[in-house]
Design an enzyme around this catalytic site. Structure first.
Site: not given
Lengths: 385, 377
Positions: B128, B244
């Protein structure tokens, strides 16, 4: 370890799906609701021919079972097609009579199973003293037991309440079984059927007296078997109802345009349906896990049946709420077939024990199962601060 | 259809259980999100690795046992059932390692995997950015070609474990002229103590520095630390985020153990007449069992050749919501002074946000599994 339906089981589901699609089950369900049982009984005989009711009976009594996994496969399809009638009750009755035969009382099985297994006879059933209510969602306040243990001689007061247990569709049935409280009998008749929320499901009380088929410990054991099969079949049926609601709603929101685009392109709509799919997809393995455990006589079945009953009830209910909301007013009409599944989802959630009964059973049973496996230390372990 | 374990699988589970019984610390380690706890968890990784229990599914040459997925799931059930510590190396083991196995070079695997397995190198993720969250492909940090490598510039944020970790992996824009945002990205690894890297720990909700901002100012990365082809980073990274969301990050053993623990707390502290709370305890058990059986079904589908696709989005929505509900129930039962449960609660609250927000997952479910039309996000 292969937790997956095999080719034969999938083919069975497909063939039932094809048969029920061709049979026009929504029309049969509407006729059933109007008291005309003939179209529904024609579907019923087809199910008998397809072997659905044979799955709960052993070979020596006209059956091919017991096959809980295949039974779950079948009941998903029955739910998907909104097939009317005491399906769960009949399969549970077949399981009950088969169990009595195993326990050394084959007379009733020899007499009644050929008709039930073949689809020419229909059974309904009430169960008391085994910790769950009856198939008609009478509600906690009016006769289903709450929090009773697995012990059939336990404290379930549902059986003995003033109104008594209610049986589903006894006017369509030829075999009226009243089981529990230490005996199993063939009831001699029933009270006048009453409407329930789902117009395809009418309920009545079974009259006292009649032929006694079993008593004592054998009766309790057979009643518990019926309860397990009823829970499994109801959960599977409920799952099928949920998938039908989802499928129909997905098709509708892809087609229905507002503001110049399909309403299914709006995020609020997509997210609601995504949550419905999550609910159903995680309820599904519980149903088949319960079926596998039941087939293996595994103690885990006690937790898994309860978990499946709760999760399918919640998932189908969530599907129904989303389906109604996303269809808008058309979904609120009796005329539109969606109503068949909307109301059935609500009925099945409470049938054969409501969510709170089965959740209570989960918490009790998980300790018993784990204790049997020797894994659970006792006492709390909260570490403060 | 069956749920039967083979004798070999049962034996594997027994051996794991026996090892864990002899090694799991009697008292829980200090919080992973503190310097002291981080060090203690790193030492635990070393202990696991010494007997080849840190990465059971990896090949033996990298410190694993070559375990299949069933054995791995059983290991995880035993691991969590034994109350063993959280895994400080999880980012590396469950995200970077699968990427290295699929896209890395043999030199990279030889150099990076064993130290990862022993907890000597703890990895943080650097996805991010301040302006690139759910819309990750809009990321702006750059990788500029230099002699023998790349030079990184920009800012990463919400980098889990970066406050105490050794190295990080992430995506950088290597071709600013690429025609689409998700093209021209390159997957790179870099040390967190390299020249030009500034790590600024960020306190999560409870103040613990569970993640960090990373400032990159002309950070040189040699070619040997690029994974896959330059410009192919998006495709490579997406294969890891599927992991994930799905199986590898949250095996069901974790939720089974938590549910069992909640039932024990209920028996010890619950008011039997409080059926509303009892029902929520039941839901913890039901959800964990559903997740376990869903996982076994997924394993069977995988064995039959079906790839894990958008189903990983169903998984992610389910476990993240379930985890919060279970911890909410525990707090309602026990109050908010119970250290283990409150720490777990804070951790669970992040679940619907990381690894692709649940809103993004619901879009994917609706579009890829239900076939609903694409719309504006």
């Amino acid at each position: 370890m292969r937790f997956l339906l095999d080719d034969e089981q999938r083919a069975f589901a497909r063939s039932l799906d094809g048969m029920l699609t061709a049979a026009g089950t929504p029309a049969a369900a509407r006729a059933w609701a109007a008291g005309e049982h003939a179209p529904g009984l024609a579907v019923w005989r087809g199910l008998g021919t397809a072997g659905v009711f044979a799955l709960a009976a052993p070979e020596e009594h006209a059956g091919v079972g017991p096959l809980p996994v295949e039974t779950a496969v079948a009941f998903v399809e029955l739910g998907r097609h909104a097939v009317p009638g005491p399906l769960v009750e009949t399969v549970a009755s077949v399981a009950l009579l088969s169990r009595l035969a195993e326990l050394g009382s084959p007379d009733a099985a020899e007499r009644l199973l050929p008709g039930l297994v073949g689809g020419s006879a229909v059974a309904t059933l009430t169960l008391t003293g085994v910790g769950v209510g009856t198939g008609t969602d009478a509600g906690v306040g009016t006769g289903t037991g709450t929090d009773a243990g697995f012990d059939a001689g336990g404290t379930d007061t549902g059986a003995g309440s003033a109104t008594g247990p209610r049986a589903l569709d006894p006017d369509a049935a030829t075999v009226l079984l009243a089981a529990g409280d230490g005996e199993i009998r063939l009831a001699p008749g029933h009270t006048d059927p009453r409407a329930t929320l789902d117009p395809t499901r009418r309920s009545a009380g079974l009259l006292p007296g009649g032929e006694r088929l079993a008593s004592g410990a054998h009766a309790d054991t057979a009643a518990r078997r019926a309860r397990d099969w009823a829970a499994l079949a109801t959960a599977a049926q409920c799952l099928g109802v949920g998938y039908a609601l989802l499928d129909r709603t997905v098709a509708y929101v892809r087609r229905r345009a507002q503001f110049g685009v399909p309403v299914g392109s709006f995020q609020a709509v997509k997210h609601r349906l995504a949550d419905v799919l999550v609910g159903l997809e995680f309820a599904r393995p519980l149903v088949f896990g319960a079926a596998v455990a039941l087939a293996g006589g595994d103690r885990q079945a006690e937790v898994d049946l309860a978990a499946a009953k709760v999760a399918t009830g919640d998932a189908a209910h969530q599907a129904a709420r989303a389906a109604l909301q996303l269809h808008g007013a058309i979904g609120y009409t009796a005329e539109y077939d969606l109503s068949l599944w909307l109301l059935k989802a609500r009925a099945l959630r409470g049938a054969w024990g409501g969510p709170e009964e089965w959740r209570g059973r989960v918490v009790r049973a998980v300790g018993e199962v784990r204790a049997a496996g020797g894994r659970v230390p006792s006492g709390g372990e909260c570490r403060r601060g | 259809m069956d749920l039967d374990l083979t004798a070999a699988h049962k034996e594997f589970g027994r051996r794991a259980r026996a090892w864990l019984a002899g090694h799991v610390p009697r008292r829980p380690l200090p919080s992973l999100e503190t310097a002291e706890g981080f060090a203690a968890h790193r030492a635990w990784e070393r202990e696991l690795a010494a007997d080849r229990w840190s990465v059971v599914s990896w090949p033996e040459e990298y410190g694993g046992r070559g375990a299949g997925i069933v054995e791995w799931l059983l290991f995880e059930e035993e691991y969590h059932g034994a109350g063993a510590p959280g895994r400080v190396s999880q980012n590396g083991i469950s995200l970077l390692a699968p990427t290295l196995f699929d896209f890395g070079t043999s030199e990279q695997r030889a150099r990076l995997l064993s130290p990862m397995a022993r907890g000597e190198t703890v990895w943080a993720q650097a996805w991010s950015e301040p302006e690139a969250g759910s819309d990750l492909a809009s990321l702006r940090s750059t990788a500029r070609r230099a002699s023998g490598g790349w030079v990184l510039n920009g800012q990463k944020t919400w980098s889990s474990r970066a406050a105490f970790a050794d190295r990080a992996f992430g995506l950088f824009r290597s071709d600013p002229a690429a025609d689409r945002p998700h093209r021209g990205l390159t997957y790179l690894m870099f040390p967190l103590d390299a020249d030009g890297v500034t790590v600024r720990p960020v306190g999560r909700l409870d103040g613990k520095p569970a993640f960090a901002e990373l400032f990159l100012d002309d950070v040189f990365v040699p070619d040997e630390d690029v994974i896959g082809e330059p410009g192919q980073g998006w495709r490579i990274a997406m294969s890891a985020t599927g992991d994930e969301r799905g199986l590898t990050l949250r095996p069901p053993g974790r939720f089974l153990a938590t549910a069992e623990r909640l039932v024990r707390e209920w028996r010890a502290h619950g008011d039997p007449s409080d059926t509303a709370l009892r029902d929520r305890v039941a839901d913890a058990v039901i959800g964990a069992r559903a997740y376990q059986l869903y996982t076994w079904a997924g394993v069977a589908r995988g064995a039959a050749g079906a790839p894990l696709g958008a189903e990983s989005s169903l998984n992610k929505v389910f476990w993240s919501e379930h985890d919060i509900a279970v911890h909410e129930t525990a707090l309602d039962l026990l109050g908010t002074e119970c250290g283990d449960w409150t720490e777990g609660y804070v951790f669970a609250l992040a679940g619907p946000i990381y690894a692709g927000t649940n809103e993004i997952q619901r879009d994917l479910i609706a579009e890829r599994l239900l076939g609903l039309p694409k719309g504006r996000r």
